[in-house]
Design a protein around this motif. Sequence first.
Motif, PDB file in Angstrom:
ATOM      1  N   ILE A 173       0.843  -1.207   0.000  1.00 24.08           N
ATOM      2  CA  ILE A 173       0.000   0.000   0.000  1.00 24.08           C
ATOM      3  C   ILE A 173       0.874   1.251   0.000  1.00 24.08           C
ATOM      4  O   ILE A 173       0.652   2.188  -0.775  1.00 24.08           O
ATOM      5  N   TYR A 174       1.899   1.266   0.881  1.00 26.37           N
ATOM      6  CA  TYR A 174       2.741   2.461   0.972  1.00 26.37           C
ATOM      7  C   TYR A 174       3.546   2.678  -0.303  1.00 26.37           C
ATOM      8  O   TYR A 174       3.693   3.812  -0.784  1.00 26.37           O
ATOM      9  N   ASN A 215     -12.485   3.455  -0.755  1.00 25.77           N
ATOM     10  CA  ASN A 215     -11.608   4.620  -0.852  1.00 25.77           C
ATOM     11  C   ASN A 215     -11.199   4.765  -2.316  1.00 25.77           C
ATOM     12  O   ASN A 215     -10.480   3.928  -2.858  1.00 25.77           O
ATOM     13  N   SER A 216     -11.653   5.835  -2.959  1.00 20.59           N
ATOM     14  CA  SER A 216     -11.435   5.967  -4.400  1.00 20.59           C
ATOM     15  C   SER A 216      -9.956   6.028  -4.754  1.00 20.59           C
ATOM     16  O   SER A 216      -9.545   5.532  -5.807  1.00 20.59           O
ATOM     17  N   LEU A 217      -9.132   6.627  -3.895  1.00 18.97           N
ATOM     18  CA  LEU A 217      -7.694   6.692  -4.171  1.00 18.97           C
ATOM     19  C   LEU A 217      -7.086   5.306  -4.132  1.00 18.97           C
ATOM     20  O   LEU A 217      -6.322   4.916  -5.031  1.00 18.97           O
ATOM     21  N   ILE A 275      -5.442   3.255  -7.347  1.00 17.74           N
ATOM     22  CA  ILE A 275      -4.046   2.814  -7.358  1.00 17.74           C
ATOM     23  C   ILE A 275      -3.937   1.341  -7.730  1.00 17.74           C
ATOM     24  O   ILE A 275      -3.124   0.958  -8.591  1.00 17.74           O
ATOM     25  N   PHE A 276      -4.762   0.512  -7.127  1.00 19.93           N
ATOM     26  CA  PHE A 276      -4.628  -0.930  -7.359  1.00 19.93           C
ATOM     27  C   PHE A 276      -5.372  -1.397  -8.601  1.00 19.93           C
ATOM     28  O   PHE A 276      -5.085  -2.474  -9.118  1.00 19.93           O
ATOM     29  N   SER A 277      -6.279  -0.615  -9.099  1.00 21.52           N
ATOM     30  CA  SER A 277      -6.854  -0.922 -10.415  1.00 21.52           C
ATOM     31  C   SER A 277      -5.812  -0.723 -11.495  1.00 21.52           C
ATOM     32  O   SER A 277      -5.690  -1.520 -12.429  1.00 21.52           O
ATOM     33  N   ASP A 278      -5.019   0.351 -11.377  1.00 20.78           N
ATOM     34  CA  ASP A 278      -3.928   0.572 -12.323  1.00 20.78           C
ATOM     35  C   ASP A 278      -2.889  -0.523 -12.200  1.00 20.78           C
ATOM     36  O   ASP A 278      -2.310  -0.961 -13.200  1.00 20.78           O
ATOM     37  N   LYS A 279      -2.647  -0.987 -10.990  1.00 18.68           N
ATOM     38  CA  LYS A 279      -1.662  -2.059 -10.792  1.00 18.68           C
ATOM     39  C   LYS A 279      -2.114  -3.342 -11.466  1.00 18.68           C
ATOM     40  O   LYS A 279      -1.319  -4.068 -12.055  1.00 18.68           O
TER      41      LYS A 279
END
Length: 967
Positions: free
Chosen positions: A400-401, A581-583, A587-591
């Motif tokens: 996550i970080y 949490n949209s952020l 982030i993890f959709s892009d991943k």
Amino acid sequence: MTSADNRRDVRAGHRNGGGTVKGLIRKVYSPHPSLNDSLEGDIQAFLIDEDQLHTYDDLTKVNPVTPTTVLKCLQARYSVNVFYTHAGCTLVALNPFQPIPDLYSLDVMKEYHCASQPQEFKPHIFIVAEEAYRNVQGQLEPVNQSLVVSGESGAGKTWTSRCLMKYYATVAAASSVLKSQDTVERIERRVLDSNPIMEAFGNACTLRNNNSSRFGKYIQLQLDRYQLLVGASVQTYLLEKTRVACQPANERNFHIFYQMMKGATDEQRREWKMPHGQRFVWLPNSEKTVEEDSFHETLDAMVCLAINAERQRQLFRILAGILQLGNVNFSSSNDDSQPCNLDEQSQDFLQRAAELLCVPADELHMCLKVRMLKAGKQSVLKPCSQAECSMRRDCLAKVIYAQLFEWLVTFINNSICADKSIWCNFIGVLDVYGFERFQINNLEQLCINYANEKLQQHFVAHYLRAQQEEYVSEGLRWSFVKYQDNQSCLDLLEGSPVSVFSLLNEESRLNRASDAKTLRVRLEKELHDNANISWDKFSKEPHFTVAHYAGKVNYQIQGMVEKNKDPVPPEVVNLLQKSDNSLLHQIFSDKETESQTSKGLSKVTVVSKFKNSLESLMRILHTTTPHYTRCIKPNPDCKPLTFKKEEVIMQLEACGIVETIHISAAGFPIRIPFKGFMHRYGLIAKYSNFKSGRHCVEADSDNLLRQDVEKLLNLVLQHEAFDPLHNRDSEKHNSWVHCGRTKVFLTQSMLDLLEDQRKKILSQCAFSIQCCWLRYQHRRRRARQQSATLIQAAVRSWLVRMQLRRWNRAAAVIQNTWRKWRALLKALAEAELDDAKDLLQEDVPALNPVIRERGSVHLSTIQEPVTVRGWPMGLALASAPSITMSLTATGFQKMVAVMASLNLPSRKGDYKVEPNQYSQELASIRAQPKGSVKLHYQRSPLLYADRQPDMKSDVTGFNAILLEKTL
């Protein structure tokens, strides 16, 4: 050799070199010192005057150059608060470990920026910055610049990089035009505000440094064709994400966590579920306060970079969720087939973490204690052991970080990066983690020290080795200066076919549990021939020792393979993709998208990823002109103004400062190919009064080019010899320049002389062009004025003629209209004012006797009285010279009206007026009553007659009588 080798060195200063031009040849010998009694005597003689050691602002002036003399000079300068010293092509910066007033102020920046020769000023980091900036302005290949800031952890690299960025932002803003002032200030502010955010999320307090960079970054400051700052981009390398979940002893986590703990408001603490007094396992040494614990500065930087309040709220909730995860502890179950348990307090922390990360708590719990195994097309759930649960928890926090950090870097780049069509050159600032050596070193320290080895090799290859090899190949008589080459250490780490990294990657790609002892055996078997690696056979812990350029480092093998694998369970990613949490969801959709595009490729390990990114960085450095700054840590305890000789001498020997000084003092820092030399300085021969022979710039043969270069250099030196203002020793000129086989080798003094000659000629040419242009402009302006005068005269003449014609036509029209109007008025007046004679020609009807009695006027020319046919009387004035009129009015109202109108004196009986036209100056009023008329004193029915014929004389009598027509 790259094209970067053709550039002059930034801080070479005025130092002696070797070699000559034709006819002035001087041999070049290496200044390599011999270890004998004579040298010891020279050292003692040099050190005897200690009061003058601090005056050596360039270590190439030290004689003899030894580690002892260099160390003494640096110590003397440090004791008088002088922290920058030139060392050949390198700037040495000693960390004072305390703020120095006015050392980096705006006035100092402007002073170095506006100086014609910044090298003549005191050594400063701004000299390096200004030289790179002027290289971009000069547009000499390679135009792009790189400022390489290196040194140990705590030596001051981050602060130096921050000063460089502030300098360029200030210089660009100071050079901006008015219309782009707002844009430049906005870009400057955003570029500078990216620093606090990057340091908050990427720096931490370590044993050696309170603000240690735990990642590497290369910042490209983008300049347009006017050398104005229009944008920037940040490239990062190997964030130490393991620090999130595992902090070494007496060290801290990343700054941002402590900023949240110390700077949050009560409302924010409630939202983040961080009450006062709560302790977090992953925040050790929270009672320690450092300068970087400024939460408000980070928030202000986020606002400046357009990170809105909602994004900030989401970001800090994620960070708070990570801290809550650190307090979750697992207890092993008695039955291996059952998942691990959580105590009541850990369940509370897990619930808080799930709420902050916006994921279901039960799914988060299941994800941490159960792993999914695939057997063919089927999935099998297997409970995790206590160690595996803790590892999955740490993995969740680290991934996550790390993804959050990458998102921040991408957001910053989108905010400050300019379009490629706008910028054309860049100045890069490289700030990487310094060389590290702790009691326990693992994969992180191995990668960090590998990066420092690569940078040291870049310096060695670019300067220490490449320059000396070029001197020999170009025909200079040169004795090699020995230096420490770290290529063997790089071969050990990254060489082919077998190296530490290759063996580590092979072990990581095997689908089995890693074994530290097995890896140690393989390393010892495959790499035993390399002298840079060794093992302690009596040590209980598997390890290996690498002899780096900065010293030996002992690396622990245990856990190194797992860190290199960097496994991320797929169920963890799937869980985070479901986050509300949209952020976090973004982030993890892009991943997931990235993982799908790279499907089918071999697994990328941490080492291979870092090695590829570092090689990309080295390619950039090789295509730019490098400028080196060596940051030195004067003491290991970060104490202000404390100088430890042992600490400093070890760093000087490790980075090759003494060898650099030797080569710089005896060599030629500027090397230019013949063709490029003639292209830039050929105009000196073309426009000089001291012409001799042929100066053919277009010559193709190297021999012809060499002859042209030698003639040009002789010409410049002769001109300098004849100049009474520069009466220098001719023998000193011999050591300023040397013509090799394909290049010209120059010292800084010779380059300054050539540049002065070139500037003079360019100034003369510019003056001639200006004169011709001004003369042409004057003649053109004068011709235009004459033409304009003729055109104006013709136009004005035509306009006057046209105006006169219009006036004449208008006057004629006015006259005709006036005449017609007067004639019309005359006719109308004649119609209104008829002569008394006209009364005889009119047939007067018989009047009623009653009317006749009302009154009459006796005229001298008419026998019969003229009867008044209206109230109160009728009036007719004759044109005779003298007449007598009698007017009779009966009745009180009639008499009052007559008296008011005629202003007659009151008398009893009849009223009689005897005016005389000539004696009384009475104007004649002729009127033939038409119907009934009455006397009125306000207005007249006469529209066209002249009712006041003579205003110059006093009029008495009937001059005030007005006639008004009535029905």
